[in-house]
Design a protein around this motif. Structure first.
Motif, short mmCIF file in Angstrom:
data_model
loop_
_atom_site.label_atom_id
_atom_site.label_comp_id
_atom_site.label_asym_id
_atom_site.label_seq_id
_atom_site.Cartn_x
_atom_site.Cartn_y
_atom_site.Cartn_z
N THR A 5 0.82 -1.21 0.00
CA THR A 5 0.00 0.00 0.00
C THR A 5 0.86 1.26 0.00
O THR A 5 0.35 2.34 -0.28
N ASN A 7 3.62 1.66 -1.96
CA ASN A 7 4.34 1.80 -3.22
C ASN A 7 4.05 3.10 -3.95
O ASN A 7 4.93 3.67 -4.58
N ASP A 8 2.82 3.57 -3.89
CA ASP A 8 2.45 4.77 -4.63
C ASP A 8 2.37 6.02 -3.75
O ASP A 8 1.91 7.07 -4.21
N VAL A 9 2.81 5.91 -2.52
CA VAL A 9 2.75 7.05 -1.60
C VAL A 9 3.87 8.03 -1.94
O VAL A 9 5.00 7.63 -2.23
N PRO A 10 3.58 9.33 -1.94
CA PRO A 10 4.61 10.32 -2.24
C PRO A 10 5.79 10.25 -1.28
O PRO A 10 5.65 9.84 -0.12
N GLN A 159 10.19 12.75 -14.81
CA GLN A 159 8.84 12.94 -14.31
C GLN A 159 8.83 12.81 -12.79
O GLN A 159 9.65 12.11 -12.21
N CYS A 160 7.87 13.49 -12.15
CA CYS A 160 7.70 13.40 -10.69
C CYS A 160 7.21 12.03 -10.30
O CYS A 160 6.48 11.41 -10.97
#
Length: 160
Positions: A5, A7-10, A159-160
């Motif tokens: 969960t 993995n995509d956290v900033p 890319q960010c």
């Protein structure tokens, strides 16, 4: 929260979560191994480095209020790590001093810290550790409010 969960956290949020978890683990370790809190450890290290000091001065150096320090000192004194000493010239003034047992505790913690054991397999790799260190030092040293980086600020069109 599991790693999937996250993995995509900033990155900023990951940093906050990591700091929180490491802080919790460090506090648990200090309590179990040394019977100390983080505040108690900092207080002992301050007195070990700077010698006997007035209560107010120790509070300032430890970034706590004098009233907060009172409870910390009560616990350290109870455990024989610190002693309160009356000032011979001003009986109202109390100086705080580390005891030999307190010095032993500081030496044991210092040896552990200086051992430099990696926290993870990532920081065990010197090249990766250097990148992590540079990132953390920049985050700590920037002193700025968080901001969003514009894509035009990134090198080579990343890319960010």
């Amino acid at each position: 929260m599991d790693l999937v969960t996250l993995n995509d956290v900033p990155m900023g949020r990951l940093l906050v979560v990591a700091g929180h978890l490491v802080g919790q683990r460090w506090n648990r370790f200090l309590a179990e191994k040394f019977n100390l809190t983080q505040a108690g450890m900092v207080t002992l290290m301050t007195l070990d480095k700077d010698g006997a000091l007035p209560h107010r001065e120790v509070a300032q150096r430890c970034f706590v209020r004098p009233a907060t320090l009172t409870g910390i000192i009560d616990t350290l004194e109870r455990d024989g790590l610190v002693e309160r000493q009356r000032d011979d010239t001003d009986r109202r003034s109390v100086r705080l001093a580390i005891t030999p047992a307190g010095r032993e505790r500081v030496a044991a913690i210092g040896a552990l810290i200086r051992a430099g054991r990696p926290l993870t397999s990532v920081d065990a790799d010197p090249a990766k550790a250097a990148v992590i260190r540079a990132f953390l030092l920049e985050v700590i040293g920037s002193g700025e409010e968080p901001r969003m980086i514009e894509p035009t600020d990134l090198p080579d069109g990343q890319q960010c």
